[in-house]
Design a protein around this motif. Structure first.
Motif, PDB file in Angstrom:
ATOM      1  N   GLN A 109       1.003  -1.511   0.311  1.00  0.00           N
ATOM      2  CA  GLN A 109      -0.307   0.012   0.103  1.00  0.00           C
ATOM      3  C   GLN A 109       1.052   1.355   0.069  1.00  0.00           C
ATOM      4  O   GLN A 109       2.305   1.573   0.324  1.00  0.00           O
ATOM      5  CB  GLN A 109      -0.910  -0.028   1.397  1.00  0.00           C
ATOM      6  N   GLU A 110       0.367   2.320  -0.724  1.00  0.00           N
ATOM      7  CA  GLU A 110       1.478   3.531  -0.919  1.00  0.00           C
ATOM      8  C   GLU A 110       1.418   4.276   0.342  1.00  0.00           C
ATOM      9  O   GLU A 110      -0.515   5.006   1.193  1.00  0.00           O
ATOM     10  CB  GLU A 110       0.679   4.560  -1.943  1.00  0.00           C
ATOM     11  N   SER A 111       1.907   4.584   1.345  1.00  0.00           N
ATOM     12  CA  SER A 111       2.026   5.165   2.611  1.00  0.00           C
ATOM     13  C   SER A 111       1.659   5.142   3.769  1.00  0.00           C
ATOM     14  O   SER A 111       1.794   5.361   4.662  1.00  0.00           O
ATOM     15  CB  SER A 111       1.432   6.670   2.012  1.00  0.00           C
ATOM     16  N   ARG A 112       1.206   3.337   3.291  1.00  0.00           N
ATOM     17  CA  ARG A 112       0.999   2.492   4.535  1.00  0.00           C
ATOM     18  C   ARG A 112       2.050   1.364   4.909  1.00  0.00           C
ATOM     19  O   ARG A 112       2.342   1.098   3.387  1.00  0.00           O
ATOM     20  CB  ARG A 112      -0.290   2.380   3.688  1.00  0.00           C
ATOM     21  N   PRO A 113       1.589   1.257   5.930  1.00  0.00           N
ATOM     22  CA  PRO A 113       2.236  -0.513   5.861  1.00  0.00           C
ATOM     23  C   PRO A 113       1.483  -1.162   5.228  1.00  0.00           C
ATOM     24  O   PRO A 113       0.647  -1.130   5.223  1.00  0.00           O
ATOM     25  CB  PRO A 113       2.195  -0.903   7.633  1.00  0.00           C
ATOM     26  N   ASP A 114       2.790  -2.123   4.930  1.00  0.00           N
ATOM     27  CA  ASP A 114       1.673  -3.332   3.936  1.00  0.00           C
ATOM     28  C   ASP A 114       0.349  -4.392   4.703  1.00  0.00           C
ATOM     29  O   ASP A 114       0.469  -4.098   5.516  1.00  0.00           O
ATOM     30  CB  ASP A 114       3.318  -5.120   3.468  1.00  0.00           C
ATOM     31  N   LYS A 115      -0.462  -4.908   3.681  1.00  0.00           N
ATOM     32  CA  LYS A 115      -2.088  -5.032   4.575  1.00  0.00           C
ATOM     33  C   LYS A 115      -2.400  -6.553   4.474  1.00  0.00           C
ATOM     34  O   LYS A 115      -1.078  -7.031   3.384  1.00  0.00           O
ATOM     35  CB  LYS A 115      -3.074  -4.579   3.370  1.00  0.00           C
ATOM     36  N   LYS A 116      -0.945  -7.141   5.296  1.00  0.00           N
ATOM     37  CA  LYS A 116      -1.653  -8.839   5.797  1.00  0.00           C
ATOM     38  C   LYS A 116      -3.002  -8.905   4.840  1.00  0.00           C
ATOM     39  O   LYS A 116      -4.333  -8.494   5.697  1.00  0.00           O
ATOM     40  CB  LYS A 116      -1.040  -9.012   6.368  1.00  0.00           C
ATOM     41  N   VAL A 117      -3.787 -10.250   4.074  1.00  0.00           N
ATOM     42  CA  VAL A 117      -4.510 -10.688   4.058  1.00  0.00           C
ATOM     43  C   VAL A 117      -4.327 -12.209   4.062  1.00  0.00           C
ATOM     44  O   VAL A 117      -3.893 -12.892   3.689  1.00  0.00           O
ATOM     45  CB  VAL A 117      -5.438 -10.342   2.666  1.00  0.00           C
ATOM     46  N   TYR A 118      -5.716 -12.960   5.075  1.00  0.00           N
ATOM     47  CA  TYR A 118      -5.552 -14.029   5.064  1.00  0.00           C
ATOM     48  C   TYR A 118      -6.513 -15.023   4.379  1.00  0.00           C
ATOM     49  O   TYR A 118      -7.375 -14.484   4.177  1.00  0.00           O
ATOM     50  CB  TYR A 118      -5.499 -14.168   6.347  1.00  0.00           C
ATOM     51  N   GLN A 119      -6.281 -15.697   3.910  1.00  0.00           N
ATOM     52  CA  GLN A 119      -6.921 -17.089   3.254  1.00  0.00           C
ATOM     53  C   GLN A 119      -6.995 -18.518   3.990  1.00  0.00           C
ATOM     54  O   GLN A 119      -6.196 -18.689   4.870  1.00  0.00           O
ATOM     55  CB  GLN A 119      -6.980 -17.501   1.886  1.00  0.00           C
ATOM     56  N   ILE A 120      -8.628 -19.111   4.565  1.00  0.00           N
ATOM     57  CA  ILE A 120      -8.390 -20.520   5.278  1.00  0.00           C
ATOM     58  C   ILE A 120      -7.757 -21.331   4.361  1.00  0.00           C
ATOM     59  O   ILE A 120      -7.725 -21.166   2.619  1.00  0.00           O
ATOM     60  CB  ILE A 120      -9.848 -20.733   5.348  1.00  0.00           C
ATOM     61  N   THR A 121      -7.285 -21.954   4.863  1.00  0.00           N
ATOM     62  CA  THR A 121      -6.182 -23.350   4.147  1.00  0.00           C
ATOM     63  C   THR A 121      -7.691 -25.351   4.336  1.00  0.00           C
ATOM     64  O   THR A 121      -8.118 -24.774   4.770  1.00  0.00           O
ATOM     65  CB  THR A 121      -5.321 -23.820   3.905  1.00  0.00           C
TER      66      THR A 121
END
Length: 205
Positions: A68-80
């Protein structure tokens, strides 16, 4: 061999929402908890992130970083697949105790003999306002319930892609009925306390 993290009901709440929502961030999950699971389980941001870390160790979820610009990376989760299996296995475990209420309004009321009636009336008025707001929230939530995930569990193959999940429908019905019942009792309790206030006022005049 490293010890496996413990799991809790909230662990499966997060896991279940991921099974419905697909890719979700911690913020998305918090919003989903507030909108969908509020009638039965509350969760803070820190609790949700703790469960996500726990499930990463267990292999029940996967995480991707989105820049993300000017922001920390966004952590996105998925179920396995392992997470889906764990969610199904949890349903087969020994049932636990049902509803366990911890309600300060009811606790104050039961010891009302030690309270000034006016103070108890203030507590009840605030509770009535709070539960009226909850009722409105649950009615709104009932209009935007998620559809059943395709090919999942007892309803595999029955999902149309647009019909709301029937289990969420039943939970929404429970939440609304619960609030209706609680509000009815609160109004009766308010009438009881107001009668005591009127009686005391009559005795002192």
């Amino acid at each position: 061999m490293a010890e496996q993290p413990e799991t809790y009901p909230i662990t499966y709440g997060v896991l279940g929402l991921l099974a419905f929502g697909g890719s979700m961030s911690g913020y998305d999950l918090k919003q989903a908890f507030d909108c969908s699971l509020a009638p039965l389980w509350n969760a803070t941001h820190s609790q949700i992130y703790n469960q996500l870390r726990r499930m990463l160790v267990l292999g029940w979820v996967e995480m991707e970083r989105h820049e993300q610009e000017s922001r920390p990376d966004k952590k996105v989760y998925q179920i396995t697949q392992a997470g889906r299996a764990a969610l199904g296995a949890w349903q087969t475990q020994q049932p636990v105790r049902g509803l366990q209420m911890r309600d300060e309004v009811l606790l104050r009321f039961i010891f009302g003999s030690f309270a000034e009636p006016q103070a108890l009336a203030i507590t009840l008025r605030a509770a009535i306002k709070d539960h009226e707001q909850r009722m409105e929230l649950y009615r709104l939530t009932a209009q935007r319930l998620p559809p059943t995930p395709p090919g999942n569990g007892a309803l595999a193959g029955q999902n149309t892609g647009s019909e709301p999940d029937p289990f969420f429908v039943e939970l929404a019905r429970f939440a609304i009925m619960f609030e209706e019942t609680y509000l009815h009792w609160l109004q009766q309790a308010m009438a009881f306390v107001e009668a005591r206030i009127a009686s005391e006022s009559h005795r002192t005049t």
